[in-house]
Enzyme design. Structure first.
Site, PDB file in Angstrom:
ATOM      1  N   GLY A   1      38.374  78.700   3.348  1.00 58.90           N
ATOM      2  CA  GLY A   1      36.748  79.266   3.559  1.00 58.90           C
ATOM      3  C   GLY A   1      36.184  78.879   4.834  1.00 58.90           C
ATOM      4  CG  HIS A   2      35.853  75.197   6.455  1.00 56.68           C
ATOM      5  ND1 HIS A   2      36.650  74.228   5.947  1.00 56.68           N
ATOM      6  CD2 HIS A   2      34.503  74.785   6.561  1.00 56.68           C
ATOM      7  CE1 HIS A   2      35.654  73.188   5.293  1.00 56.68           C
ATOM      8  NE2 HIS A   2      34.361  73.618   5.747  1.00 56.68           N
TER       9      HIS A   2
ATOM     10  CD  GLN B 272      27.884  85.172  -1.909  1.00 52.96           C
ATOM     11  OE1 GLN B 272      28.299  86.273  -1.329  1.00 52.96           O
ATOM     12  NE2 GLN B 272      27.784  84.914  -3.071  1.00 52.96           N
TER      13      GLN B 272
ATOM     14  CB  SER C 100      35.768  69.304   2.023  1.00 57.81           C
ATOM     15  OG  SER C 100      35.807  70.376   3.102  1.00 57.81           O
TER      16      SER C 100
HETATM   17  P1  AMP Z   1      31.229  72.458   5.442  1.00 58.69           P
HETATM   18  O1  AMP Z   1      32.208  71.638   6.098  1.00 58.69           O
HETATM   19  O2  AMP Z   1      31.254  72.069   3.857  1.00 58.69           O
HETATM   20  O3  AMP Z   1      29.781  71.993   5.884  1.00 58.69           O
HETATM   21  O4  AMP Z   1      31.302  74.208   5.372  1.00 58.69           O
HETATM   22  C1  AMP Z   1      31.123  74.624   6.634  1.00 58.69           C
HETATM   23  C2  AMP Z   1      30.704  76.015   6.427  1.00 58.69           C
HETATM   24  O5  AMP Z   1      31.866  76.553   5.374  1.00 58.69           O
HETATM   25  C3  AMP Z   1      29.467  76.094   5.672  1.00 58.69           C
HETATM   26  O6  AMP Z   1      28.836  77.476   6.284  1.00 58.69           O
HETATM   27  C4  AMP Z   1      30.056  76.449   4.273  1.00 58.69           C
HETATM   28  O7  AMP Z   1      28.997  77.567   3.354  1.00 58.69           O
HETATM   29  C5  AMP Z   1      31.215  77.364   4.463  1.00 58.69           C
HETATM   30  N1  AMP Z   1      32.170  77.227   3.344  1.00 58.69           N
HETATM   31  C6  AMP Z   1      32.524  76.197   2.640  1.00 58.69           C
HETATM   32  N2  AMP Z   1      33.384  76.490   1.648  1.00 58.69           N
HETATM   33  C7  AMP Z   1      33.201  77.868   1.605  1.00 58.69           C
HETATM   34  C8  AMP Z   1      34.142  78.776   1.087  1.00 58.69           C
HETATM   35  N3  AMP Z   1      34.935  78.720  -0.267  1.00 58.69           N
HETATM   36  N4  AMP Z   1      34.077  79.930   1.317  1.00 58.69           N
HETATM   37  C9  AMP Z   1      33.433  80.494   2.407  1.00 58.69           C
HETATM   38  N5  AMP Z   1      32.843  79.695   3.156  1.00 58.69           N
HETATM   39  C10 AMP Z   1      32.612  78.275   2.779  1.00 58.69           C
END
Ligand code: AMP
Length: 281
Positions: free
Chosen positions: A36-37, A148, A186
């Site tokens: 996703g990231h 999203q 994560s």
């Molecule tokens: P985080 O590290 O969880 O704060 O996420 C960092 C970015 O990655 C945020 O904009 C999240 O929405 C995005 N993100 C997390 N999981 C996914 C996913 N499965 N698909 C797309 N983007 C994601």
């Protein structure tokens, strides 16, 4: 790829890039990178001259200290993955750099944060809005990329950027999923085998609602109830909320008469998962 740990050094780096006319793209993360990231990082790389990722596990957005303590961290792995995705620089501030003694300033986005994640995680969006405002001030992006997956967060960030006249573009990219539909997170690594098997029920319930709307269902309360019941059918699931809402205000709907979003949050043991799908009525 550079790893920069001080705000002043990061500001000098982006100011120099801006001075020579380069566009800056920004992907804020808390690390423990997954696909996703990486989809955000790749798009950021493609759209901009300079691709910056921030990596900071922000204590101010965690409402439960166990969740913060357990959050997976692996800088070496994250740096390798970010570099392979074409990232030019990682801003990775230490806690003291971000919130030195005497730190006293917070950003509150009203209204949008009252419900759902805001209601179940007190202080969460205050932490998110504050850290993002600081990261924007340091990295001065032309574009910033969000998933999203965190739908309410993406609306909060859009509101913040508009309200504070920050003047850059927010790009929101689709949720990347496992083969069985589970949204990558994560926190998925913290699920036990039975929890992991059952966790797919969250996306299944949301996709069932999407299919029902496509087949003509317009009763938003029925859709909401069906999502909740389907998630509850998994013995290990504890539902925090299931909702069918207006996609911009996140107010609950009774009837679908246009675009809508279905949101769900559920806990499996100690792991809390969120997901959403857009409904097109
Ligand atoms: P985080 O590290 O969880 O704060 O996420 C960092 C970015 O990655 C945020 O904009 C999240 O929405 C995005 N993100 C997390 N999981 C996914 C996913 N499965 N698909 C797309 N983007 C994601």
């Amino acid at each position: 790829m550079q790893i920069i740990r001080e705000a002043g050094a990061m500001q000098r780096y982006v100011e120099e890039q801006r001075r020579i006319g380069r566009s800056i793209g920004l992907v804020p993360t808390m690390g423990a990178l997954h696909d996703g990231h990486l989809s955000l990082l790749r798009r950021c790389r493609a759209d901009n001259d300079v691709a910056v990722m921030t990596l900071f596990v922000n204590p101010k957005q965690f409402d439960r200290s166990e969740d913060l303590a357990r959050y997976p961290r692996d800088l070496a792995r994250d740096a390798d993955l970010a570099a392979a995705a074409g990232t030019d620089a990682i801003y990775h501030p230490a806690m003291e750099e971000m919130y030195p003694g005497g730190y006293a300033t917070y950003v509150i986005v009203e209204g949008l944060t009252d419900r759902w994640e805001g209601a179940t995680r007190p202080g969460h969006f205050r932490g998110v809005a504050t850290v993002c405002t600081k990261l924007f001030a340091v990295c001065r992006p032309h574009r910033a990329y969000f998933g999203q997956k965190d739908y309410q967060q993406s609306l909060v960030i859009r509101r913040l950027v508009a309200d504070l006249n920050l003047g850059f573009e927010i790009v929101v990219l689709p949720t990347v999923r496992e083969a069985d539909g589970l949204a990558l997170s994560s926190r998925n690594a913290l699920l036990g085998p039975d929890e992991r098997r059952q966790a797919r029920v969250v996306s299944q319930a949301l996709f069932a609602a999407q299919a029902a709307v496509r087949s003509g269902e317009r009763d938003a309360e029925k859709l909401r109830g069906d999502i909740e019941a389907r998630i509850r059918s998994a013995s290990l699931a504890v539902v925090d909320y299931a909702a069918v809402c207006h996609p911009d205000t996140l107010e609950p709907l009774t009837h679908i008469s246009g675009r809508a979003v279905a949101l769900a949050a559920a806990r499996f043991g100690a792991v809390r998962l969120i997901d959403n799908v857009l409904l097109d009525g």
